[in-house]
Motif scaffolding. Structure first.
Motif, short mmCIF file in Angstrom:
data_model
loop_
_atom_site.label_atom_id
_atom_site.label_comp_id
_atom_site.label_asym_id
_atom_site.label_seq_id
_atom_site.Cartn_x
_atom_site.Cartn_y
_atom_site.Cartn_z
N SER A 71 -4.60 2.85 7.87
CA SER A 71 -3.53 2.22 7.09
C SER A 71 -2.30 3.10 6.88
O SER A 71 -1.31 2.65 6.33
CB SER A 71 -4.08 1.79 5.74
OG SER A 71 -4.56 2.93 5.05
N GLY A 72 -2.33 4.36 7.29
CA GLY A 72 -1.18 5.24 7.08
C GLY A 72 -1.02 5.67 5.64
O GLY A 72 0.09 5.91 5.17
N ILE A 73 -2.11 5.75 4.92
CA ILE A 73 -2.07 6.15 3.52
C ILE A 73 -2.26 7.66 3.43
O ILE A 73 -3.13 8.24 4.08
CB ILE A 73 -3.18 5.44 2.71
CG1 ILE A 73 -2.94 3.93 2.73
CG2 ILE A 73 -3.24 5.97 1.29
CD1 ILE A 73 -4.05 3.13 2.08
N ARG A 74 -1.43 8.29 2.61
CA ARG A 74 -1.53 9.74 2.40
C ARG A 74 -2.09 9.97 0.99
O ARG A 74 -1.56 9.45 0.02
CB ARG A 74 -0.15 10.38 2.56
CG ARG A 74 -0.15 11.87 2.34
CD ARG A 74 1.11 12.52 2.83
NE ARG A 74 2.27 12.20 2.00
CZ ARG A 74 3.44 12.81 2.09
NH1 ARG A 74 3.63 13.76 2.97
NH2 ARG A 74 4.44 12.48 1.32
N ILE A 75 -3.14 10.74 0.91
CA ILE A 75 -3.77 11.08 -0.37
C ILE A 75 -3.24 12.44 -0.80
O ILE A 75 -3.33 13.41 -0.06
CB ILE A 75 -5.31 11.15 -0.24
CG1 ILE A 75 -5.87 9.90 0.43
CG2 ILE A 75 -5.94 11.39 -1.61
CD1 ILE A 75 -5.55 8.60 -0.26
#
Length: 107
Positions: A71-75
């Protein structure tokens, strides 16, 4: 002879002159274009990355959350090194030191 050269020069310069033609142009209505966000606040307010669908996660324990892999999510956790580049289409999930998700933003 000089008159012939002078006449040839005048005709050569006249051939280089601009010609104008008149064409009827149909006016094109300009559609307003939304300004692209330039700050994280603007990007989050405009929801350019789709973070709104993840805002229900705020207050949840990060260890109990399942996120899609591609999803291209950065944590971003405390002491996490991240780039400072601005991408309005990137979802950032910010996690506090206690493991609780504190915010979901676009930048």
């Amino acid at each position: 002879m000089r008159a012939l050269i002078l006449t040839a020069a005048v005709f050569a310069l006249a051939a280089c002159g601009q010609t104008t033609t008149t064409t009827a142009e149909t006016p094109v209505a300009e559609t307003p274009v939304a300004a692209a966000p330039t700050t994280r606040e603007d990007a989050t307010a405009q929801d350019t990355c789709g973070a709104a669908q993840y805002r229900t996660l705020v207050g949840s324990n990060f260890a109990a959350v399942t996120l899609p892999a591609d999803s291209g999510i950065r944590i971003i956790q405390p002491d996490t090194v991240v780039t400072q580049d601005f991408r309005a289409d990137r979802i950032n999930i910010i996690v506090g030191a206690d493991g609780i998700i504190t915010s979901v933003e676009c930048y």
